[in-house]
Design an enzyme around this catalytic site. Structure first.
Site, short mmCIF file in Angstrom:
data_model
loop_
_atom_site.label_atom_id
_atom_site.label_comp_id
_atom_site.label_asym_id
_atom_site.label_seq_id
_atom_site.Cartn_x
_atom_site.Cartn_y
_atom_site.Cartn_z
N HIS A 73 6.11 -81.80 -8.29
CA HIS A 73 6.77 -80.74 -7.51
C HIS A 73 6.81 -81.14 -6.04
O HIS A 73 5.77 -81.40 -5.45
CB HIS A 73 5.99 -79.42 -7.66
CG HIS A 73 6.17 -78.75 -8.98
ND1 HIS A 73 5.80 -77.44 -9.21
CD2 HIS A 73 6.68 -79.21 -10.15
CE1 HIS A 73 6.09 -77.11 -10.46
NE2 HIS A 73 6.62 -78.17 -11.06
N TYR A 201 4.21 -68.19 -4.97
CA TYR A 201 3.08 -67.34 -4.55
C TYR A 201 3.69 -66.09 -3.93
O TYR A 201 4.43 -66.18 -2.95
CB TYR A 201 2.24 -68.05 -3.49
CG TYR A 201 1.42 -69.23 -3.99
CD1 TYR A 201 2.01 -70.48 -4.19
CD2 TYR A 201 0.07 -69.10 -4.26
CE1 TYR A 201 1.26 -71.57 -4.63
CE2 TYR A 201 -0.69 -70.19 -4.70
CZ TYR A 201 -0.08 -71.41 -4.90
OH TYR A 201 -0.81 -72.48 -5.34
N PRO A 293 -8.88 -69.63 -6.21
CA PRO A 293 -7.87 -70.57 -6.70
C PRO A 293 -6.53 -70.52 -5.94
O PRO A 293 -5.64 -71.30 -6.21
CB PRO A 293 -7.68 -70.18 -8.16
CG PRO A 293 -8.30 -68.85 -8.31
CD PRO A 293 -9.26 -68.66 -7.23
N LYS A 297 -7.45 -75.72 -4.99
CA LYS A 297 -8.36 -76.74 -4.45
C LYS A 297 -9.56 -77.05 -5.34
O LYS A 297 -10.17 -78.11 -5.21
CB LYS A 297 -8.87 -76.29 -3.08
CG LYS A 297 -7.79 -76.28 -2.02
CD LYS A 297 -7.28 -77.68 -1.73
CE LYS A 297 -5.88 -77.64 -1.16
NZ LYS A 297 -5.01 -78.64 -1.78
N TYR A 384 -2.00 -78.12 1.49
CA TYR A 384 -1.73 -77.86 0.08
C TYR A 384 -1.70 -79.15 -0.73
O TYR A 384 -2.25 -79.23 -1.83
CB TYR A 384 -0.41 -77.10 -0.08
CG TYR A 384 -0.21 -76.52 -1.47
CD1 TYR A 384 0.53 -77.21 -2.43
CD2 TYR A 384 -0.76 -75.29 -1.82
CE1 TYR A 384 0.70 -76.68 -3.72
CE2 TYR A 384 -0.60 -74.76 -3.10
CZ TYR A 384 0.13 -75.47 -4.04
OH TYR A 384 0.28 -74.95 -5.31
P1 FAS Z 1 -16.86 -77.23 -14.52
O1 FAS Z 1 -17.42 -75.84 -14.46
O2 FAS Z 1 -15.45 -77.43 -14.94
O3 FAS Z 1 -17.74 -78.12 -15.53
C1 FAS Z 1 -19.13 -77.98 -15.56
C2 FAS Z 1 -19.60 -78.38 -16.95
O4 FAS Z 1 -21.04 -78.33 -16.96
C3 FAS Z 1 -19.11 -77.43 -18.03
O5 FAS Z 1 -18.55 -78.14 -19.11
C4 FAS Z 1 -20.37 -76.66 -18.44
O6 FAS Z 1 -20.36 -76.30 -19.81
C5 FAS Z 1 -21.47 -77.68 -18.15
N1 FAS Z 1 -22.78 -77.08 -17.91
C6 FAS Z 1 -23.05 -75.93 -17.24
N2 FAS Z 1 -24.38 -75.70 -17.23
C7 FAS Z 1 -24.97 -76.74 -17.91
C8 FAS Z 1 -26.30 -77.07 -18.26
N3 FAS Z 1 -27.31 -76.26 -17.89
N4 FAS Z 1 -26.54 -78.20 -18.95
C9 FAS Z 1 -25.51 -79.02 -19.32
N5 FAS Z 1 -24.20 -78.75 -19.03
C10 FAS Z 1 -23.95 -77.62 -18.34
N6 FAS Z 1 -9.33 -74.36 -9.81
C11 FAS Z 1 -8.05 -74.54 -9.41
O7 FAS Z 1 -7.78 -75.47 -8.66
N7 FAS Z 1 -7.06 -73.68 -9.86
C12 FAS Z 1 -7.34 -72.64 -10.72
O8 FAS Z 1 -6.45 -71.89 -11.11
C13 FAS Z 1 -8.65 -72.44 -11.16
N8 FAS Z 1 -8.95 -71.44 -12.06
C14 FAS Z 1 -10.26 -71.25 -12.45
C15 FAS Z 1 -10.63 -70.23 -13.35
C16 FAS Z 1 -11.97 -70.04 -13.74
C17 FAS Z 1 -12.33 -68.94 -14.71
C18 FAS Z 1 -12.97 -70.89 -13.23
C19 FAS Z 1 -14.43 -70.69 -13.60
C20 FAS Z 1 -12.62 -71.91 -12.33
C21 FAS Z 1 -11.27 -72.10 -11.95
N9 FAS Z 1 -10.89 -73.12 -11.08
C22 FAS Z 1 -9.62 -73.33 -10.68
C23 FAS Z 1 -11.85 -74.01 -10.59
C24 FAS Z 1 -12.10 -75.05 -11.65
O9 FAS Z 1 -10.90 -75.72 -11.97
C25 FAS Z 1 -13.17 -75.94 -11.11
O10 FAS Z 1 -12.91 -76.31 -9.75
C26 FAS Z 1 -13.37 -77.18 -11.93
O11 FAS Z 1 -13.59 -76.77 -13.26
C27 FAS Z 1 -14.54 -77.94 -11.34
O12 FAS Z 1 -14.94 -78.89 -12.24
P2 FAS Z 1 -16.51 -79.20 -12.46
O13 FAS Z 1 -17.15 -79.31 -11.13
O14 FAS Z 1 -16.54 -80.33 -13.41
O15 FAS Z 1 -17.12 -77.88 -13.09
C1 PHB Z 2 -2.44 -72.79 -12.22
O1 PHB Z 2 -1.38 -73.31 -12.62
O2 PHB Z 2 -3.36 -72.42 -12.99
C2 PHB Z 2 -2.64 -72.58 -10.73
C3 PHB Z 2 -1.71 -73.13 -9.85
C4 PHB Z 2 -1.89 -72.94 -8.48
C5 PHB Z 2 -2.97 -72.20 -8.03
C6 PHB Z 2 -3.89 -71.65 -8.92
C7 PHB Z 2 -3.71 -71.85 -10.29
O3 PHB Z 2 -3.13 -72.01 -6.69
#
Ligand code: FAS
Ligand code: PHB
Length: 389
Positions: A73, A201, A293, A297, A384
């Site tokens: 994009h 957005y 989100p 980032k 961004y």
């Molecule tokens: P993660 O949380 O992805 O991975 C951590 C891993 O550690 C998991 O697999 C977990 O099961 C494991 N773990 C936890 N505790 C443990 C333990 N005690 N022992 C062993 N393993 C354990 N970011 C965006 O940029 N855009 C979004 O739209 C967006 N939406 C999100 C929605 C939700 C509900 C959440 C929670 C996050 C969202 N994020 C979004 C942020 C998300 O993408 C994170 O930044 C990303 O998953 C970060 O990756 P990790 O640091 O690997 O953490």
């Molecule tokens: C998504 O596609 O999940 C998404 C994209 C942009 C954002 C947050 C989430 O800022």
């Protein structure tokens, strides 16, 4: 007792990407994850990759499908007061972003790790960290009723915001900074074509909305919702009506509705833990920081943390150098805080904060200034697409 060089807790994007970069550099790793592979893949999260993250995935050798299926994009739109305004990312910041779901990034990294033969323990219970303030750190866990242990040189805490790594650090050694937002995001995934070929957005008196996607046939939408919102109060019909009510008319008219295949509510929070290193324990990704989100980032910060940490660990093993390890926390936090600022700013200008007349006037001024100033749009664009590593 098992032995490895770097024990990684968490098989999310941070842990898997770190494992892949270290493996390709000849550094032994073991990933210990407390969920199953399928459970990790079932989580629907991020969707936008910065060019720096794409380059890192290429360096890790896992970008083939991303190059084929990722949607590049060159712009993003901001809609308010009935009009959609395009921010030309490519013209203003020299790059675009790639839409490719976090689930797919995780799947590609898991497949690469499986093919490499590097070990991962899934469904590990009661993972515990030992001795990371000394020279011989260890991890223990339970699986199938048996206790297991690995001795290592370093532990990478990549276990997300509710993990055990940061929780194992002496609270006196940790400074945390947090901002809780008074709303959440209700997200829907549906196999319908996206309303727009680029992200939209939308700021509206009824609340924020976001039009995103995963492919030309799969859309991802969000609406701002109260913190006490319950999924059972949001049947699909209500979601689609509320989404269209918040979008500009052109975007609203283009929304194709259909049955949701995933629906979830995520609270919004800014959080940073400092420092990101404790002896031989290094935190990376959500284990150290969270962003709302709105700025897309979260996943991309996990990638930049991993870039710095992998580089430092590889230097240590290849050249016996410690400078990268010493500098890791400050280097990572410098980029983290800039992304925390941008994510807070995007959240503040686009969401509805009730009973805040002054804040609403500031929002309108911010949006009017943004649309009237190429310099302001360039600042948004460079944040961004992601600041340099
Ligand atoms: P993660 O949380 O992805 O991975 C951590 C891993 O550690 C998991 O697999 C977990 O099961 C494991 N773990 C936890 N505790 C443990 C333990 N005690 N022992 C062993 N393993 C354990 N970011 C965006 O940029 N855009 C979004 O739209 C967006 N939406 C999100 C929605 C939700 C509900 C959440 C929670 C996050 C969202 N994020 C979004 C942020 C998300 O993408 C994170 O930044 C990303 O998953 C970060 O990756 P990790 O640091 O690997 O953490
Ligand atoms: C998504 O596609 O999940 C998404 C994209 C942009 C954002 C947050 C989430 O800022």
């Amino acid at each position: 007792m098992l032995r490895t060089q770097v024990a990684i807790i968490g098989s999310g994007p941070a842990g898997l990407l770190l494992g892949q970069l270290l493996h390709r550099a000849g550094v032994d790793t073991l990933i210990v994850e407390h969920r199953s592979r399928d459970h990790v893949l079932s989580r629907i999260r991020a969707g936008v990759l910065e060019p720096g993250t794409v380059a890192l995935l290429a360096e890790a050798g896992v970008d083939a499908r991303l190059r084929r299926e990722g949607l590049v994009h060159d712009g993003v739109a901001i809609a308010f007061e009935g009009t959609r305004h395009r921010i030309d990312l490519r013209a203003l910041a020299g790059a675009g972003v790639t839409v490719y779901g976090q689930t797919e990034v995780t799947r590609d990294l898991m497949d690469a790790r499986l093919a490499s033969g590097a070990p991962t323990v899934y469904e590990a219970e009661d993972v515990a960290l030992h001795g990371f303030d000394g020279a011989s750190p260890r991890l223990t866990w339970r699986r199938d009723g048996a206790t297991a242990e690995v001795a290592c040189d370093f532990i990478a805490g990549c276990d997300g915001s509710h993990g055990v790594s940061r929780a194992s650090v002496d609270p006196a050694a940790l400074a945390t900074y947090e901002k809780i937002y008074p709303f959440g995001w209700l997200g829907v995934l549906a196999d319908v074509p996206p309303a727009s070929h680029e992200l939209v957005y939308a700021a509206h008196d009824r609340g924020f909305a976001l039009c995103s996607m995963r492919s030309p046939t799969r859309s991802r939408y969000y609406v701002q919702c109260p913190l006490d919102a319950r999924l059972e109060d949001w049947p699909d019909a209500r979601f689609w009506d509320e989404l269209r009510a918040r979008l500009d008319p052109a975007s609203a008219a283009a929304v194709v509705t259909g049955p949701s295949i995933e629906k979830s509510i995520a609270p919004l929070r800014s959080f940073v833990a400092e420092p990101m290193r404790f002896g031989r324990l290094f935190l990376a990704g959500d284990a150290a920081h969270l962003v709302p989100p709105t700025g897309a980032k979260g996943l991309n910060l996990a990638a930049s943390d991993v870039h710095y940490l992998a580089e430092a660990l590889i230097d240590h093993y290849r050249a016996g150098a410690s400078a990268g390890l010493e500098a890791y926390s400050a280097r990572a936090l410098a980029r983290v805080w800039k992304a925390v600022r941008f994510s807070w700013w995007m959240t503040t200008i686009l969401h509805r904060f009730v009973d805040d007349g002054f804040g609403q006037r500031l929002q309108r001024a911010e949006l009017a200034y943004l649309m009237g100033s190429e310099a302001a749009r360039a600042a948004l664009a460079e944040n961004y697409v992601g600041l340099p590593f």
